[in-house]
Motif scaffolding. Structure first.
Motif, PDB file in Angstrom:
ATOM      1  N   ASP A   2       5.169  -9.753   2.237  1.00 13.47           N
ATOM      2  CA  ASP A   2       5.721 -11.052   3.221  1.00 13.47           C
ATOM      3  C   ASP A   2       5.329 -10.851   4.462  1.00 13.47           C
ATOM      4  O   ASP A   2       5.045 -11.797   5.064  1.00 13.47           O
ATOM      5  CB  ASP A   2       7.323 -11.485   2.951  1.00 13.47           C
ATOM      6  CG  ASP A   2       7.326 -11.839   1.553  1.00 13.47           C
ATOM      7  OD1 ASP A   2       6.414 -12.006   0.983  1.00 13.47           O
ATOM      8  OD2 ASP A   2       8.890 -11.591   1.065  1.00 13.47           O
ATOM      9  N   GLU A  11       7.551  -5.525  -1.737  1.00  8.54           N
ATOM     10  CA  GLU A  11       8.070  -6.773  -1.287  1.00  8.54           C
ATOM     11  C   GLU A  11       8.058  -7.448  -0.185  1.00  8.54           C
ATOM     12  O   GLU A  11       6.505  -8.708   0.790  1.00  8.54           O
ATOM     13  CB  GLU A  11       8.757  -7.512  -2.061  1.00  8.54           C
ATOM     14  CG  GLU A  11       8.355  -9.160  -2.267  1.00  8.54           C
ATOM     15  CD  GLU A  11       9.567  -9.576  -2.903  1.00  8.54           C
ATOM     16  OE1 GLU A  11       9.723 -10.772  -3.379  1.00  8.54           O
ATOM     17  OE2 GLU A  11      10.608  -8.459  -3.911  1.00  8.54           O
ATOM     18  N   GLY A  19       2.640 -13.343   6.953  1.00 10.50           N
ATOM     19  CA  GLY A  19       3.274 -13.605   7.601  1.00 10.50           C
ATOM     20  C   GLY A  19       2.550 -13.968   8.953  1.00 10.50           C
ATOM     21  O   GLY A  19       2.319 -14.802   9.410  1.00 10.50           O
TER      22      GLY A  19
END
Length: 314
Positions: free
Chosen positions: A123, A119, A127
């Protein structure tokens, strides 16, 4: 010009050395090791830098070896970001037997990833992506990371106009080939292609047929299979054929595939067509095999070899 983002989930600190002979049950007195930052995405970014281009490298790193890895990456002028996973970075070693010229490569495993690690990496990647970017996950997956991890990112990347170029192996390659995930480019070498299909690819026409099979099955828009000294077979849908390199003296095959991917991606990012990009990649791979240890392609050689690469339709 499209930005290039490379991703290395299982990097390594690469050591390479020579021994008079590799034989069992003896202390082998080796030469002073060369130390380079390693891992597929890291090496692709290094190759791009060697060719005068720019990329960003996202890397999972940690511990003293991880800090050494990052220091080496940044010493080469690269921009390095974290995937947010900080297990101690593994090491690998290659030893050339000076008596035979054969090279032995020892690859250590990475640490097991958890669901929260995946996870965090997801991200970090989403990003970092910019609209229209080329996203290149490359190298082995760490234990515990799903073979679908990168494929599951494709819809989110596509929403930003980004395209994924995958160069992987083993179960991750098998999954990428069958998933119909919307990949832009899928690349492998002949040995990986044989493992994928379970059949011997005895000549270039067999390899070319496979590239078309994979394209037709929806594996990727473009399928690329490296065929060693013979060159690289590519099927873009508009053209299928071989990009044949000049004949060179081989010192080390380490980094040839990563050099190919670096030059290939850099060409695509500059708006050149995929076949021209494949020619640049073929020239870069030819340059890489003339170097020692874990060195990569050299810009002057790549530019010279590019003019000698032949395009042979199949």
């Amino acid at each position: 010009m499209a930005e290039i983002l490379t991703i290395t989930a299982n990097p390594a600190l690469d050591l390479s050395t020579d021994a008079p002979a590799v034989i069992p049950d003896r202390k082998l007195r080796c030469t002073a090791p060369l130390i380079h930052p390693g891992g597929g995405g890291v090496n692709i970014s290094r190759a791009i830098a060697n060719l005068g281009g720019e990329s960003r490298a996202l890397v999972a790193y940690g511990g003293q070896t991880g800090q050494q890895l990052v220091d080496l990456i940044e010493a080469e002028g690269l921009t390095c970001g974290s995937l947010g996973v900080d297990y101690a970075t593994r090491q690998s070693i290659s030893v050339r037997d000076m008596a035979t010229g054969l090279q032995y490569r020892f690859m250590m495993p990475g640490s097991d990833w958890t669901a929260s690690d995946a996870e965090a990496a997801c991200d970090a990647i989403l990003g970092a992506v910019t609209p229209g970017a080329l996203v290149i996950p490359s190298g082995s997956l760490p234990p515990g990371l799903s073979v679908d991890f990168f494929l599951d990112l494709v819809p989110d990347l596509a929403a930003q106009g980004a395209r994924m170029v995958i160069d992987t192996s083993g179960p991750a390659l098998s999954r990428a080939a069958e998933a119909k995930a919307g990949l832009y480019v899928l690349r492998m070498d002949t040995a990986e292609a044989e493992e994928l299909t379970g059949r011997t690819l005895s000549d270039l026409h067999d390899i070319a047929a496979l590239t078309s099979e994979l394209r037709a099955a929806g594996a990727a828009e473009i399928v690329v299979v490296a065929a060693g000294a013979q060159g690289t077979v590519i099927d873009t849908g508009d053209w299928r054929g071989l990009t044949r390199p000049p004949v060179v003296v081989v010192h080390s095959k380490i980094g040839a595939g990563d050099s190919f991917m670096g030059a290939f991606a850099l060409s695509l990012s500059r708006g050149e067509d995929a076949v021209t990009a494949c020619c640049w990649g073929t020239a870069a791979a030819a340059s890489a095999v003339t170097t020692h240890g874990t060195e990569l392609c050299r810009r002057e050689e790549v530019e010279r070899f590019f003019g000698q690469v032949e395009r042979v339709g199949m």
